[in-house]
Design a protein around this motif. Structure first.
Motif, mmCIF file in Angstrom:
data_model
loop_
_atom_site.group_PDB
_atom_site.id
_atom_site.type_symbol
_atom_site.label_atom_id
_atom_site.label_comp_id
_atom_site.label_asym_id
_atom_site.label_seq_id
_atom_site.Cartn_x
_atom_site.Cartn_y
_atom_site.Cartn_z
ATOM 1 N N THR A 128 0.835 -1.197 0.000
ATOM 2 C CA THR A 128 0.000 0.000 0.000
ATOM 3 C C THR A 128 0.872 1.251 0.000
ATOM 4 O OG1 THR A 128 -1.831 -1.092 1.139
ATOM 5 C CG2 THR A 128 -1.704 1.318 1.309
ATOM 6 N N ALA A 129 0.658 2.096 -0.990
ATOM 7 C CA ALA A 129 1.475 3.298 -1.155
ATOM 8 C C ALA A 129 0.940 4.093 -2.338
ATOM 9 C CB ALA A 129 2.936 2.935 -1.404
ATOM 10 N N VAL A 130 1.483 5.271 -2.487
ATOM 11 C CA VAL A 130 1.263 6.030 -3.715
ATOM 12 C C VAL A 130 2.401 5.670 -4.672
ATOM 13 C CG1 VAL A 130 1.068 8.303 -4.773
ATOM 14 C CG2 VAL A 130 0.104 7.896 -2.499
ATOM 15 N N TYR A 131 2.061 5.260 -5.866
ATOM 16 C CA TYR A 131 3.040 4.833 -6.850
ATOM 17 C C TYR A 131 3.237 5.934 -7.888
ATOM 18 C CZ TYR A 131 3.044 0.091 -5.011
ATOM 19 O OH TYR A 131 3.207 -1.003 -4.198
ATOM 20 N N TYR A 132 4.495 6.233 -8.138
ATOM 21 C CA TYR A 132 4.865 7.280 -9.085
ATOM 22 C C TYR A 132 5.678 6.678 -10.233
ATOM 23 C CZ TYR A 132 3.826 10.396 -5.142
ATOM 24 O OH TYR A 132 3.217 11.051 -4.102
ATOM 25 N N CYS A 133 5.308 7.009 -11.441
ATOM 26 C CA CYS A 133 6.131 6.601 -12.574
ATOM 27 C C CYS A 133 7.124 7.720 -12.895
ATOM 28 C CB CYS A 133 5.278 6.296 -13.796
ATOM 29 S SG CYS A 133 4.488 7.735 -14.535
ATOM 30 N N TYR A 134 8.188 7.368 -13.580
ATOM 31 C CA TYR A 134 9.149 8.371 -14.022
ATOM 32 C C TYR A 134 9.738 7.942 -15.360
ATOM 33 C CZ TYR A 134 13.034 5.295 -12.752
ATOM 34 O OH TYR A 134 13.913 4.248 -12.684
ATOM 35 N N VAL A 135 10.213 8.927 -16.082
ATOM 36 C CA VAL A 135 10.949 8.646 -17.305
ATOM 37 C C VAL A 135 12.197 9.519 -17.304
ATOM 38 C CG1 VAL A 135 8.862 8.091 -18.596
ATOM 39 C CG2 VAL A 135 9.796 10.392 -18.729
ATOM 40 N N GLN A 136 13.250 8.986 -17.839
ATOM 41 C CA GLN A 136 14.469 9.758 -18.037
ATOM 42 C C GLN A 136 14.493 10.155 -19.509
ATOM 43 O OE1 GLN A 136 18.488 8.021 -18.451
ATOM 44 N NE2 GLN A 136 18.981 9.132 -16.557
ATOM 45 N N HIS A 137 14.289 11.438 -19.739
ATOM 46 C CA HIS A 137 14.194 11.940 -21.112
ATOM 47 C C HIS A 137 15.531 12.511 -21.559
ATOM 48 C CE1 HIS A 137 13.095 15.119 -24.150
ATOM 49 N NE2 HIS A 137 12.539 14.033 -24.665
ATOM 50 N N ARG A 138 15.945 12.170 -22.763
ATOM 51 C CA ARG A 138 17.171 12.726 -23.333
ATOM 52 C C ARG A 138 16.803 13.642 -24.484
ATOM 53 N NH1 ARG A 138 20.742 11.454 -27.411
ATOM 54 N NH2 ARG A 138 19.611 9.544 -27.940
ATOM 55 N N GLU A 139 17.240 14.891 -24.364
ATOM 56 C CA GLU A 139 16.948 15.860 -25.412
ATOM 57 C C GLU A 139 17.938 15.698 -26.562
ATOM 58 O OE1 GLU A 139 16.874 19.717 -23.668
ATOM 59 O OE2 GLU A 139 15.229 19.236 -22.296
ATOM 60 N N ARG A 140 17.674 16.374 -27.650
ATOM 61 C CA ARG A 140 18.533 16.290 -28.827
ATOM 62 C C ARG A 140 19.959 16.724 -28.483
ATOM 63 N NH1 ARG A 140 16.869 16.051 -34.021
ATOM 64 N NH2 ARG A 140 14.772 16.624 -33.355
ATOM 65 N N THR A 141 20.082 17.635 -27.526
ATOM 66 C CA THR A 141 21.401 18.131 -27.118
ATOM 67 C C THR A 141 22.153 17.123 -26.278
ATOM 68 O OG1 THR A 141 20.457 19.116 -25.136
ATOM 69 C CG2 THR A 141 20.549 20.501 -27.116
ATOM 70 N N GLY A 142 21.469 16.078 -25.848
ATOM 71 C CA GLY A 142 22.087 15.095 -24.974
ATOM 72 C C GLY A 142 21.737 15.310 -23.513
ATOM 73 N N TYR A 143 21.155 16.448 -23.229
ATOM 74 C CA TYR A 143 20.772 16.746 -21.843
ATOM 75 C C TYR A 143 19.706 15.770 -21.387
ATOM 76 C CZ TYR A 143 18.868 19.283 -17.846
ATOM 77 O OH TYR A 143 18.418 19.636 -16.606
ATOM 78 N N ARG A 144 19.866 15.252 -20.177
ATOM 79 C CA ARG A 144 18.918 14.292 -19.639
ATOM 80 C C ARG A 144 18.196 14.866 -18.434
ATOM 81 N NH1 ARG A 144 21.924 8.390 -20.037
ATOM 82 N NH2 ARG A 144 22.785 8.697 -22.139
ATOM 83 N N MET A 145 16.927 14.572 -18.356
ATOM 84 C CA MET A 145 16.133 15.048 -17.227
ATOM 85 C C MET A 145 15.093 14.002 -16.874
ATOM 86 S SD MET A 145 14.235 18.687 -16.776
ATOM 87 C CE MET A 145 13.340 19.099 -15.284
ATOM 88 N N VAL A 146 14.823 13.869 -15.583
ATOM 89 C CA VAL A 146 13.821 12.923 -15.106
ATOM 90 C C VAL A 146 12.505 13.657 -14.906
ATOM 91 C CG1 VAL A 146 13.163 11.350 -13.262
ATOM 92 C CG2 VAL A 146 15.549 11.466 -14.024
ATOM 93 N N TYR A 147 11.462 13.084 -15.450
ATOM 94 C CA TYR A 147 10.111 13.610 -15.280
ATOM 95 C C TYR A 147 9.289 12.605 -14.483
ATOM 96 C CZ TYR A 147 11.182 17.006 -18.938
ATOM 97 O OH TYR A 147 11.733 18.025 -19.675
ATOM 98 N N TRP A 148 8.431 13.146 -13.605
ATOM 99 C CA TRP A 148 7.623 12.300 -12.735
ATOM 100 C C TRP A 148 6.156 12.426 -13.101
ATOM 101 C CZ3 TRP A 148 9.728 9.056 -9.161
ATOM 102 C CH2 TRP A 148 11.081 9.252 -8.867
ATOM 103 N N GLY A 149 5.478 11.290 -13.056
ATOM 104 C CA GLY A 149 4.042 11.299 -13.251
ATOM 105 C C GLY A 149 3.323 11.580 -11.946
ATOM 106 N N LYS A 150 2.043 11.848 -12.071
ATOM 107 C CA LYS A 150 1.225 12.056 -10.892
ATOM 108 C C LYS A 150 1.067 10.729 -10.171
ATOM 109 C CE LYS A 150 -3.097 12.556 -11.626
ATOM 110 N NZ LYS A 150 -4.403 13.103 -12.050
#
Length: 120
Positions: free
Chosen positions: A90-112
């Protein structure tokens, strides 16, 4: 990025199953790792499962053998199939993705977060 998250199923009892999905959309160049974390009341957020773009998976010891993570790269969607659920899941479950931009920069985005409640 935006997320469309869904829980397939409602309140579940011990031993039951649920499926979570999380679809990313927006200006997507490339998605590397995808995964799930969870946070129970009073606890820190913990990693549940992750999957690389190549399909390699990793699981928390507490869910190994019960949970299965998968992804559909064409739909930018990550899934979590949860079987043999326990009250301690029992918990709140969060998804995430690690996105890589065309420049190579990476950022993690979180879902609700999505609430998962397992009754005993």
């Amino acid at each position: 990025l935006r997320f469309s998250c869904r829980r397939w199923g409602g309140l579940v009892q011990t031993g039951g199953s649920l499926r979570l999905s999380c679809a990313a959309s927006g200006s997507i160049f490339s998605i590397n790792d995808m995964g799930w974390y969870r946070q129970a009341p009073g606890n820190q957020r913990e990693s549940v499962a992750s999957i690389t773009s190549g399909g390699s998976t990793d699981y928390a010891d507490s869910v190994k053998g019960r949970f299965t993570i998968s992804r559909d790269n064409a739909k930018n969607t990550v899934y979590l199939q949860m079987n043999a659920l326990k009250p301690e899941d029992t918990a709140v479950y969060y998804c995430y993705v690690q996105h890589r931009e065309r420049t190579g920069y990476r950022m993690v985005y979180w879902g609700k977060g999505t609430q998962v409640t397992v009754s005993s």
